[in-house]
Design an enzyme around this catalytic site. Structure first.
Site, PDB file in Angstrom:
ATOM      1  N   LYS A 183       0.824  -1.209   0.000  1.00  9.57           N
ATOM      2  CA  LYS A 183       0.000   0.000   0.000  1.00  9.57           C
ATOM      3  C   LYS A 183       0.855   1.255   0.000  1.00  9.57           C
ATOM      4  O   LYS A 183       0.503   2.244  -0.644  1.00  9.57           O
ATOM      5  CB  LYS A 183      -0.943   0.015   1.206  1.00  9.57           C
ATOM      6  CG  LYS A 183      -2.117  -0.936   1.053  1.00  9.57           C
ATOM      7  CD  LYS A 183      -3.108  -0.751   2.189  1.00  9.57           C
ATOM      8  CE  LYS A 183      -4.227  -1.777   2.131  1.00  9.57           C
ATOM      9  NZ  LYS A 183      -5.018  -1.799   3.372  1.00  9.57           N
ATOM     10  N   LYS A 214      -5.836 -11.425  -6.395  1.00  9.53           N
ATOM     11  CA  LYS A 214      -7.072 -11.613  -5.633  1.00  9.53           C
ATOM     12  C   LYS A 214      -8.156 -10.601  -6.010  1.00  9.53           C
ATOM     13  O   LYS A 214      -7.854  -9.481  -6.425  1.00  9.53           O
ATOM     14  CB  LYS A 214      -6.783 -11.584  -4.132  1.00  9.53           C
ATOM     15  CG  LYS A 214      -6.610 -10.224  -3.568  1.00  9.53           C
ATOM     16  CD  LYS A 214      -6.615 -10.194  -2.036  1.00  9.53           C
ATOM     17  CE  LYS A 214      -6.479  -8.738  -1.630  1.00  9.53           C
ATOM     18  NZ  LYS A 214      -6.309  -8.398  -0.280  1.00  9.53           N
ATOM     19  N   LYS A 272     -11.522  -4.837  -3.503  1.00 13.95           N
ATOM     20  CA  LYS A 272     -12.323  -3.626  -3.631  1.00 13.95           C
ATOM     21  C   LYS A 272     -11.530  -2.526  -4.294  1.00 13.95           C
ATOM     22  O   LYS A 272     -12.089  -1.641  -4.924  1.00 13.95           O
ATOM     23  CB  LYS A 272     -12.737  -3.151  -2.227  1.00 13.95           C
ATOM     24  CG  LYS A 272     -13.926  -3.887  -1.665  1.00 13.95           C
ATOM     25  CD  LYS A 272     -14.307  -3.361  -0.290  1.00 13.95           C
ATOM     26  CE  LYS A 272     -13.952  -4.380   0.745  1.00 13.95           C
ATOM     27  NZ  LYS A 272     -14.152  -4.022   2.132  1.00 13.95           N
TER      28      LYS A 272
HETATM   29  P1  TYM Z   1     -11.137  -6.390   4.203  1.00 14.13           P
HETATM   30  O1  TYM Z   1     -12.133  -5.322   4.449  1.00 14.13           O
HETATM   31  O2  TYM Z   1     -10.113  -6.166   3.149  1.00 14.13           O
HETATM   32  O3  TYM Z   1     -11.866  -7.756   3.862  1.00 14.13           O
HETATM   33  C1  TYM Z   1     -12.895  -8.250   4.686  1.00 14.13           C
HETATM   34  C2  TYM Z   1     -12.843  -9.772   4.734  1.00 14.13           C
HETATM   35  O4  TYM Z   1     -12.950 -10.315   3.414  1.00 14.13           O
HETATM   36  C3  TYM Z   1     -11.853 -11.177   3.163  1.00 14.13           C
HETATM   37  N1  TYM Z   1     -11.473 -11.083   1.757  1.00 14.13           N
HETATM   38  C4  TYM Z   1     -11.322 -12.124   0.937  1.00 14.13           C
HETATM   39  N2  TYM Z   1     -11.471 -13.444   1.146  1.00 14.13           N
HETATM   40  C5  TYM Z   1     -11.271 -14.271   0.083  1.00 14.13           C
HETATM   41  N3  TYM Z   1     -10.939 -13.832  -1.143  1.00 14.13           N
HETATM   42  C6  TYM Z   1     -10.787 -12.511  -1.409  1.00 14.13           C
HETATM   43  N4  TYM Z   1     -10.477 -12.075  -2.621  1.00 14.13           N
HETATM   44  C7  TYM Z   1     -10.983 -11.590  -0.333  1.00 14.13           C
HETATM   45  N5  TYM Z   1     -10.915 -10.238  -0.222  1.00 14.13           N
HETATM   46  C8  TYM Z   1     -11.212  -9.947   1.052  1.00 14.13           C
HETATM   47  C9  TYM Z   1     -10.745 -10.683   4.055  1.00 14.13           C
HETATM   48  O5  TYM Z   1      -9.785 -11.699   4.290  1.00 14.13           O
HETATM   49  C10 TYM Z   1     -11.507 -10.302   5.293  1.00 14.13           C
HETATM   50  O6  TYM Z   1     -11.757 -11.428   6.094  1.00 14.13           O
HETATM   51  N6  TYM Z   1      -7.875  -5.735   7.943  1.00 14.13           N
HETATM   52  C11 TYM Z   1      -9.155  -6.325   7.590  1.00 14.13           C
HETATM   53  C12 TYM Z   1     -10.316  -5.862   8.443  1.00 14.13           C
HETATM   54  C13 TYM Z   1     -10.122  -6.029   9.903  1.00 14.13           C
HETATM   55  C14 TYM Z   1     -10.218  -7.233  10.646  1.00 14.13           C
HETATM   56  C15 TYM Z   1      -9.984  -6.898  11.991  1.00 14.13           C
HETATM   57  C16 TYM Z   1     -10.499  -8.554  10.283  1.00 14.13           C
HETATM   58  C17 TYM Z   1      -9.829  -5.041  10.802  1.00 14.13           C
HETATM   59  N7  TYM Z   1      -9.744  -5.571  12.058  1.00 14.13           N
HETATM   60  C18 TYM Z   1      -9.991  -7.876  12.994  1.00 14.13           C
HETATM   61  C19 TYM Z   1     -10.500  -9.515  11.293  1.00 14.13           C
HETATM   62  C20 TYM Z   1     -10.257  -9.171  12.632  1.00 14.13           C
HETATM   63  C21 TYM Z   1      -9.460  -5.988   6.147  1.00 14.13           C
HETATM   64  O7  TYM Z   1      -8.961  -5.053   5.602  1.00 14.13           O
HETATM   65  O8  TYM Z   1     -10.411  -6.793   5.564  1.00 14.13           O
END
Ligand code: TYM
Length: 344
Positions: A111, A207, A210
Site C-alpha cells: 500500500k 485476488k 475492492k
Molecule cells: P477487508 O475489508 O479487506 O476484507 C474483509 C474480509 O474479506 C476477506 N477477503 C477475501 N477473502 C477471500 N478472497 C478474497 N479475494 C478476499 N478479499 C477480502 C478478508 O480476508 C476479510 O476477512 N484488515 C481487515 C479488516 C479487519 C479485521 C480486523 C479482520 C480489521 N480488524 C480484525 C479480522 C479481525 C481488512 O482489511 O479486511
C-alpha cells in the site's frame, strides 16, 4: 461460549471475496460462538477517503451483514469508532510492538508503494495491524474468521498478544495474587475450506479486491443479474474444454469452479463431475445463473433493511453497547479495579 471477532472495512461495496472468504463463515459460526462483527471504519481512514462517503459505506456494510444472514439477536454488530476502547488498546499495544514487525508486513509495503508520493503515507498505515490486534484481543477472541489475505495480520496479533503477556501479564497477575496469568487469550485464524482466496475475474493469479481499478474484476453483492452475466461472460478463461480444480496451469478454472460450487451449494465432487466436460460458454451461463440466484435473497433483504433506517440504527447501538461493556473488561482489568477500590 468462547468469543470470536471479525470485521470488514467499509470501502466501496462488499464483493464475492468478502462474502465467501469471511461473511459466510460468520453466519455459520454465530451459532457456536459469542460473536462480535465490526465495521472497521478506523481502518478505512488509513488511506485517503471522502468522509461523507465513508459514513454511507459504513451503513451499507452493516446492512449487508444483516442481509447476508448475520443475526443481531445472537451477534453483536457494531461500528469500530463507536467503541473508543479499540483506539485506547491500540495505543497501549503500539508501545509493545517493535517497529520492525510492522515494516515487514506485505500489506504495508504494497500500500505504501502504491501511494504516488511518500508524504501521503500516514503513520496509521504502518500501525494498522496494531489496531487490528486491538480489535481482536479486546474481546479475548478465540477465533478470527477471515480470508487468506488476512492470515499474516492474525499471526501478528498473536505475536503481539504473546509479547504483552510475557512482558506484563505475569507480573501484573502475580501482584494481584494470581498464578502468573495472561492478559490476552491467543487467537486462532479460521479460514474457509473453499474460497479462502477468491481471485479476480480478469486474472486468476491476483485476488478479487475492492481497490482493483476495474469493476469488471469483481462481483459485488449488489450487482444485478444483467451485470453479473456480462462480468462473467467477459471473465478470463483458457482455451481448454472442461473445468477442473487445483490445476496450477489453470488458475481461472479453479477459481470460477470454486465460486460455482459454493454459489450453488454443492460438494466439490459434484461441481467437478458436473463441469468436467462443459464448454466455457455453457459453464459461464450456469455460473452467472447460480451467482444471481444466490444473491437475489440477499439483495431483497438489503433493500428492506436500507428502507427502514431506524432498525439499523438500533442494531448498531445495541451492538456498540454490548461491545463496549465487553471491551471494558479487558481494558480496565476488572480485578485490578476491584482491588484498587478495596484498598481505597
Ligand atoms: P477487508 O475489508 O479487506 O476484507 C474483509 C474480509 O474479506 C476477506 N477477503 C477475501 N477473502 C477471500 N478472497 C478474497 N479475494 C478476499 N478479499 C477480502 C478478508 O480476508 C476479510 O476477512 N484488515 C481487515 C479488516 C479487519 C479485521 C480486523 C479482520 C480489521 N480488524 C480484525 C479480522 C479481525 C481488512 O482489511 O479486511
Amino acid at each position: 461460549k468462547a468469543r470470536l471477532f471479525s470485521g470488514v472495512q467499509p470501502t466501496g461495496v462488499m464483493h464475492l471475496g468478502n462474502y465467501l472468504g469471511a461473511i459466510k463463515s460468520w453466519v455459520k459460526l454465530q451459532e457456536l460462538y459469542d460473536t462480535f462483527y465490526c465495521i472497521v471504519d478506523m481502518h478505512a481512514i488509513t488511506l485517503q477517503h471522502e468522509p461523507k462517503e465513508l459514513l454511507e459505506a459504513t451503513r451499507r456494510t452493516a446492512a449487508l451483514y444483516l442481509a447476508c444472514g448475520v443475526n443481531p439477536e445472537v451477534s453483536s454488530i457494531f461500528v469500530q469508532s463507536h467503541v473508543p476502547a479499540h483506539a485506547e488498546l491500540a495505543w497501549l499495544l503500539s508501545c509493545v510492538t517493535p517497529i520492525g514487525w510492522l515494516r515487514r508486513m506485505t500489506q504495508f509495503k504494497e500500500k505504501s508503494a502504491r501511494a504516488s508520493d511518500a508524504s501521503e503515507v500516514g503513520t496509521g498505515l504502518l500501525t494498522y495491524p496494531v489496531l487490528m490486534a486491538a480489535d481482536i484481543l479486546l474481546y479475548q477472541s478465540e477465533l478470527v474468521p477471515v480470508g487468506h489475505d488476512q492470515k499474516a495480520h492474525i499471526e501478528l496479533a498473536r505475536d503481539i498478544a504473546e509479547r504483552t503477556n510475557r512482558l506484563y501479564g505475569n507480573r501484573q497477575w502475580k501482584k494481584l495474587g494470581g498464578k502468573g496469568g495472561k492478559l490476552f487469550r491467543i487467537p486462532d485464524v479460521f479460514l474457509p475450506p473453499v474460497n479462502a482466496r477468491v481471485m479476480s475475474l480478469q486474472d486468476g493469479t491476483s485476488k478479487m479486491s475492492k481497490s482493483a481499478e476495474s469493476d469488471m474484476s469483481r462481483i459485488n453483492l449488489l450487482d444485478d443479474p444483467k451485470l453479473v452475466k456480462s462480468k462473467i461472460q467477459k471473465a478470463k478463461s483458457d482455451g481448454q474444454v472442461g473445468l477442473e480444480f487445483d490445476n496450477p496451469d489453470r488458475p481461472e478454472a479453479n477459481n470460477l469452479l470454486g465460486i460455482y460450487q459454493t454459489m450453488s451449494g454443492i460438494s466439490k465432487d459434484a461441481a467437478q463431475s458436473e463441469c468436467k466436460d462443459l464448454q466455457w460458454g455453457e459453464f459461464k451461463f450456469r455460473l452467472a445463473e447460480a451467482i444471481s440466484e444466490h444473491l437475489r435473497p440477499i439483495q431483497d433483504r438489503y433493500k428492506i433493511i436500507m428502507d427502514d433506517r431506524t432498525v439499523l440504527d438500533q442494531v448498531l447501538q445495541n451492538g456498540a453497547d454490548v461491545a463496549a461493556e465487553t471491551a471494558a473488561r479487558t481494558l480496565f482489568n476488572e480485578q485490578a479495579q476491584r482491588d484498587a477500590e478495596g484498598s481505597g
